[in-house]
Design a protein around this motif. Structure first.
Motif: not given
Ligand code: CP
Length: 310
Positions: A56-59, A107, A134, A137, A269-271, A297
């Motif tokens: 994960s980056t954002r979460t 997660r 999710h 998100q 939502c990315l990525p 987020r």
């Molecule tokens: N959108 C999202 O949940 O990104 P990550 O997988 O980077 O957490």
């Protein structure tokens, strides 16, 4: 005391329209405070455990910064770094983590295992994405729409592509708040009845609508939001070629946006896989709000934690 009726945040369908609006209004207040450089320690000395079985980056970043900016602490447990479900039962892990943390964000691919953790924990458990949904998100998705539109009711939100977890949660939040949600994809990948039944039940109360359609022109007509997500994910790599072919007409391009309302916004939502489900000119173009979404987020999760943990 938790200001929401559910102890946990596992599925947006567990919350009323009023509770979701409370999270979004609290987000507005906290984001305003943060932009003014004011960080009230609403969660002083509260501890959050963050557990991941996937990257994960954002979460990860949004939850870590959210709790820290509100005066709390965070422990990050990366994939493979916790006994959960392997060397230790979910039950025992839930009991032990509840002695250390004031909330657990997880997660975890299996929704049922996450639910077992939540059922046995005595602190709030927050769903940071499962195979099904999710919800965190979707809070950021809808909050980003609220920043762009005076009134989100009856706005037409079109999700292009695969029935991913963000698609499910976006459909639920749209149905709770009375938006018109359209899923545009090949019929084979239409959102499954288990979810559309939830959308339709909520829409009877909220006045929203749900439609699956494979006709791109009809989907785009009058659309206020175009959203897409990756066409395959971890575990679906062997379907890559088939999915690329089937989803190719549903790639979000400048031509797609030109068929929509003049003020359409583009969300992801990315990525993202640039050049696959969406083109660079859309990602980087004037309709794109993807980085607002990512930032939001953190603000929405702050609101969620304040409401769940104080
Ligand atoms: N959108 C999202 O949940 O990104 P990550 O997988 O980077 O957490």
């Amino acid at each position: 005391m938790n200001k929401l009726t559910s102890l946990n945040f596992m599925d947006l369908d567990d919350f009323t329209r009023e509770e979701i609006l409370l999270i979004l209004e609290t987000t507005r207040e906290l984001k305003l405070e943060a932009k003014r450089g004011f960080f009230h320690p609403y969660l002083k000395h509260k501890a959050l455990g963050c557990i991941f079985d996937q990257p994960s980056t954002r979460t990860r970043i949004s939850f870590e910064l959210a709790i820290q900016q509100l005066g709390g602490y965070v422990t990050y447990l990366k994939p493979g770094e916790i006994h959960l479900g392997k060397k230790e039962s979910i039950y025992d892990t839930a009991k032990v983590l509840s002695r250390f943390f004031d909330a657990i964000m997880i997660r975890w691919n299996s929704y049922d295992e996450m639910k077992e953790l939540a059922d046995n924990a005595t602190v709030p458990v927050i769903n940071g994405m499962t195979e099904k949904n999710h919800p965190c998100q979707a809070l950021a998705d809808i909050y980003t729409m609220m920043e762009r539109f005076d009134d989100i009711r009856n706005k037409k939100v079109v999700f292009f592509g695969d029935r991913t977890q963000p698609a499910h949660s976006l459909g639920v939040i749209c149905s709770k708040l009375g938006l018109d949600f359209v899923h545009c994809s090949p019929k084979k990948y239409a959102i499954l009845p288990a979810y559309t039944a939830i959308f339709n039940r909520n829409n009877k109360i909220s006045g929203g609508t749900y439609l699956h359609i494979d006709d791109i022109d009809k989907a785009c007509a009058g659309a206020h939001v175009i959203y897409t997500d990756v066409w395959w994910w971890i575990g679906q790599e062997n379907e890559e070629e088939e999915r690329k072919q089937l989803f190719a007409p549903y790639q979000v391009t400048a031509d797609i946006l030109a068929k929509c309302d003049n003020n359409v916004i583009f969300e992801h939502c990315l990525p993202a896989m640039r050049g696959v489900e969406v083109t660079d000119d859309v990602m980087d173009g004037p309709h794109s709000v993807i980085y607002d979404q990512a930032e939001n987020r953190m603000h929405t999760e702050k609101a969620l934690m304040v409401l769940l943990m104080t």
